[in-house]
Design a protein around this motif. Sequence first.
Motif, PDB file in Angstrom:
ATOM      1  N   ASN A 227      -3.693  -2.914  11.154  1.00 42.37           N
ATOM      2  CA  ASN A 227      -4.334  -4.030  10.458  1.00 42.37           C
ATOM      3  C   ASN A 227      -4.150  -3.992   8.947  1.00 42.37           C
TER       4      ASN A 227
ATOM      5  N   MET B 278      -1.402  -4.353   7.103  1.00 45.79           N
ATOM      6  CA  MET B 278      -0.495  -5.420   6.683  1.00 45.79           C
ATOM      7  C   MET B 278       0.087  -5.191   5.295  1.00 45.79           C
ATOM      8  N   ALA B 279      -0.487  -5.803   4.264  1.00 40.79           N
ATOM      9  CA  ALA B 279       0.105  -5.760   2.919  1.00 40.79           C
ATOM     10  C   ALA B 279      -0.431  -4.614   2.072  1.00 40.79           C
ATOM     11  N   ALA B 280      -1.094  -3.632   2.686  1.00 44.74           N
ATOM     12  CA  ALA B 280      -1.654  -2.527   1.903  1.00 44.74           C
ATOM     13  C   ALA B 280      -0.544  -1.734   1.219  1.00 44.74           C
ATOM     14  N   PRO B 281      -0.694  -1.400  -0.055  1.00 41.25           N
ATOM     15  CA  PRO B 281       0.329  -0.614  -0.767  1.00 41.25           C
ATOM     16  C   PRO B 281       0.495   0.778  -0.162  1.00 41.25           C
ATOM     17  N   GLN B 282       1.651   1.375  -0.404  1.00 39.51           N
ATOM     18  CA  GLN B 282       1.885   2.758   0.009  1.00 39.51           C
ATOM     19  C   GLN B 282       0.929   3.688  -0.742  1.00 39.51           C
TER      20      GLN B 282
END
Length: 202
Positions: A143, A145-149
């Motif tokens: 979930n 998705m667009a979470a940064p590394q």
Amino acid sequence: MTRLIFPTRLFEFDLGDNSLLEELEASCWMIEEGDTAGHDWCEEKGYPGYTSYASLNDLPQRAPAFGALEAKLLSWAGQAADELGWDLEGRRMTLDALWVNILGEGGNHSGHIHPGSILSGTVYIAVPEGAGAIRFEDPRLANMMAAPQLRDKTAEDQSRFVYVDPKPGNILMWESWLRHEVMASRSEDARISISFNFGLSD
């Protein structure tokens, strides 16, 4: 202020009994030697070693060491349930499955969960140097998705994956929905473990 919410618990226990550990190792080899159906299943499925998972469901009745282990696991599962805050509503936890795993060089288990169970885990019997670690996956990963590394160095409770290198006599226990996998062993010596599932009964 920062609040930590929805933590995932990994319970760690220790067998604390070298004589039982030795008895369990001998019993695992005894089961492996006599389990023709288990070997047939492993060959059919391409399992990289031996497991009694699909062939035997009565290990505590086959050797006293497994019966002694069952009693310890029931006690530890009770501690875990208490820490998790579970209200079992009059039901009791039962050890629904207990099985032997023996992996050689290259042996591994791909990522999976244990559907239909409430607590799962592994008792580590023989863990040679280079045997594969067990890796746990953040259950929120799909979930993000667009979470940064993440940065290269982060706290364990911020990691996407947590690796544990167990020692003989260690017991790990977790809620059965937690995805995990066993990394490939780099040792020629056998990695022996006993896995288990708990369920609920009336």
